[in-house]
Design a protein around this motif. Structure first.
Motif, short mmCIF file in Angstrom:
data_model
loop_
_atom_site.label_atom_id
_atom_site.label_comp_id
_atom_site.label_asym_id
_atom_site.label_seq_id
_atom_site.Cartn_x
_atom_site.Cartn_y
_atom_site.Cartn_z
N SER A 179 -2.76 -1.97 17.82
CA SER A 179 -1.53 -2.29 17.10
C SER A 179 -0.40 -1.37 17.54
O SER A 179 -0.60 -0.40 18.28
CB SER A 179 -1.75 -2.14 15.59
N ASN A 181 1.09 0.48 15.40
CA ASN A 181 1.06 1.58 14.44
C ASN A 181 0.05 2.63 14.87
O ASN A 181 -0.93 2.89 14.17
CB ASN A 181 0.71 1.03 13.05
N LYS A 235 7.57 3.36 6.98
CA LYS A 235 7.74 2.81 5.62
C LYS A 235 9.20 2.89 5.16
O LYS A 235 9.65 2.05 4.38
CB LYS A 235 6.82 3.54 4.63
N ASN A 258 7.01 -7.73 4.01
CA ASN A 258 5.78 -7.01 4.38
C ASN A 258 4.83 -7.91 5.15
O ASN A 258 4.09 -7.44 6.03
CB ASN A 258 5.08 -6.47 3.13
N TRP A 259 4.83 -9.21 4.84
CA TRP A 259 3.97 -10.15 5.55
C TRP A 259 4.29 -10.18 7.04
O TRP A 259 3.40 -10.38 7.88
CB TRP A 259 4.10 -11.56 4.97
N PHE A 261 5.64 -7.52 8.84
CA PHE A 261 5.20 -6.26 9.44
C PHE A 261 3.68 -6.15 9.48
O PHE A 261 3.13 -5.54 10.40
CB PHE A 261 5.82 -5.09 8.70
N ASP A 262 3.01 -6.72 8.50
CA ASP A 262 1.54 -6.70 8.51
C ASP A 262 0.99 -7.38 9.77
O ASP A 262 -0.05 -6.97 10.31
CB ASP A 262 0.98 -7.41 7.27
N GLN A 263 1.70 -8.40 10.23
CA GLN A 263 1.25 -9.14 11.41
C GLN A 263 1.73 -8.51 12.72
O GLN A 263 0.99 -8.47 13.71
CB GLN A 263 1.77 -10.58 11.36
N TYR A 266 1.51 -3.81 12.22
CA TYR A 266 0.17 -3.31 11.88
C TYR A 266 -0.96 -4.19 12.41
O TYR A 266 -2.11 -3.77 12.44
CB TYR A 266 0.05 -3.17 10.35
N GLY A 267 -0.65 -5.41 12.82
CA GLY A 267 -1.68 -6.33 13.28
C GLY A 267 -1.81 -6.32 14.80
O GLY A 267 -0.99 -5.77 15.53
#
Length: 398
Positions: A179, A181, A235, A258-259, A261-263, A266-267
């Motif tokens: 990722s 991150n 954050k 957030n959906w 950034f999660d993908q 961070y995904g």
């Protein structure tokens, strides 16, 4: 005293010294004298960067900046940033259609903002430094030098800065290995540059496509206003995005982003939408009252698929035989989706994301389908490709 985060110096007796100004900022260029024909290009590039970043992010706070264009013997120091001084990269007689010197100058100056003013930790969160800075570099280069030809601009070969960056990510076999991150030292198999620079820039472009350029600029102005000369982390940036997007668009994209950034941050998944098929059928259908038979009704069925794990809303364009067009919005969440058009004429083409805004999609080629493709562009492409190959071979042999 002046909030400068690092220190550097240069020494070489052969430097020629050139001076210029942008508003109240004194610009000094140190360069080998034989590169005099590159001086105006360097000054123009940094003035573009100063103008663009001052307008869309925030003011440049120092009254000076120094560009060092190292001689060949010091070329190992090319392309490094030190807040109010940076090293560029040039060489004698670079053709004006190759804007690598401008790109390096804009990129390294950009670190005055995304490292100097917004002092993130490049080692722990490299995307916040190199990725954000690459995003702005690409915007600046393509804005001033050509949206489709910012980096390379010849009659038969035009390449934008953002296109080259996306290609580095989209064609990498390691694009899903890890990722964004991650600590800078954690990236395996030489994925650091591709992930920290290229993928980060690509999903920032995709975010801009979702929320709009005006909102994206508002995000960075607020990011600058709140976090200048502090040490923000991921954050903090995401919180700014959520606040500004809600202020500009309400809950259009959900309660937060957030959906997204999660993908993307961070995904490790990829984005890939595909046009499966177009079918035009003749059928007999009855009306709701079953009293009238509709003969020879045209029924067009268009099928699409989501081959990747990343889910993004996209626009789909349909072109009809009678010359009309229609756009449909798709949330992109299903693995498979289809549209049916009744008695509107045959659909002859369909395109997912017709303006190619979702730059995170790794395969633009499978985004469209044409029932009767025009062969003229293919012939033109073959001719251009042959000339380009000849040009590259000649460059190698020279």
């Amino acid at each position: 005293k002046e909030d400068i985060v690092d220190f550097a110096w240069t020494a070489w007796p052969g430097y020629a010294v050139y001076k210029d100004k942008w508003k109240d900022v004194t610009i000094t260029l140190l360069s080998p004298p034989e590169r005099q024909n590159q001086v105006a290009r360097q000054f123009t590039a940094i003035k573009h960067a100063l103008e663009y970043l001052n307008e869309k992010v925030g003011p440049y706070p120092w009254p000076y900046v120094t560009i060092v264009d190292p001689p060949a013997i010091g070329s190992g120091s090319d392309g490094m940033e030190y807040t109010t001084m940076f090293t560029s990269s040039s060489f004698y007689n670079v053709p004006t259609g190759i804007r690598m010197p401008e790109m390096v100058t804009v990129h390294e100056f950009g670190h005055a903002y995304f490292m100097g003013i917004l002092a993130t930790n490049e080692f722990e969160e490299p995307w916040m430094d190199e990725g954000i800075n690459s995003f702005w570099e690409e915007r600046i280069i393509d804005n001033y030098y050509g949206e489709n030809s910012g980096l390379i601009d010849f009659p038969l070969l035009k390449i934008s800065d953002k296109a080259l960056s996306r290609s580095s990510y989209a064609t990498s076999g390691s694009r899903s290995l890890i990722s964004n991150n991650e600590n800078s030292w954690s990236y395996p198999n030489d994925t650091y540059s591709m992930m920290s620079y290229n993928k980060s820039s690509v999903w920032l472009y995709t975010l801009m496509a979702l929320v709009g350029e005006e909102t994206m600029d508002n995000i960075f102005r607020e990011y600058y206003n709140k976090w200048a000369f502090k040490h923000p982390c991921a954050k903090d940036f995401i919180a700014i995005v959520n606040d500004v997007v809600k202020e500009d668009h309400g809950n259009k994209f959900g309660t937060d982003l957030n959906w997204f950034f999660d993908q993307t941050l961070y995904g490790t998944g990829i984005c890939d939408y595909r046009l499966i098929s177009i079918e035009n059928l003749k059928s007999e259908e009855k009306s709701e009252s079953d009293t009238v038979t509709l003969e020879n009704t045209t029924r067009s069925i268009i099928k699409v698929a989501r081959d990747g794990d990343v889910k993004l809303p996209v626009t789909v364009q349909f072109k009809f035989e009678n010359g009309s067009e229609e756009l449909k919005e798709w949330d992109g969440k299903e693995r498979y989706h289809e549209w049916t058009f009744i008695d509107k004429g045959n659909v002859i083409a369909a395109i997912i994301d017709p303006e190619y805004k979702m730059r995170l999609d790794v395969n633009f080629i499978n985004n469209s389908l044409v029932l009767k493709p025009d062969r003229v562009p293919l012939k033109t492409f073959r001719s251009k490709a042959f000339i380009i190959v000849q040009f590259l071979v000649s460059m190698i042999l020279i």
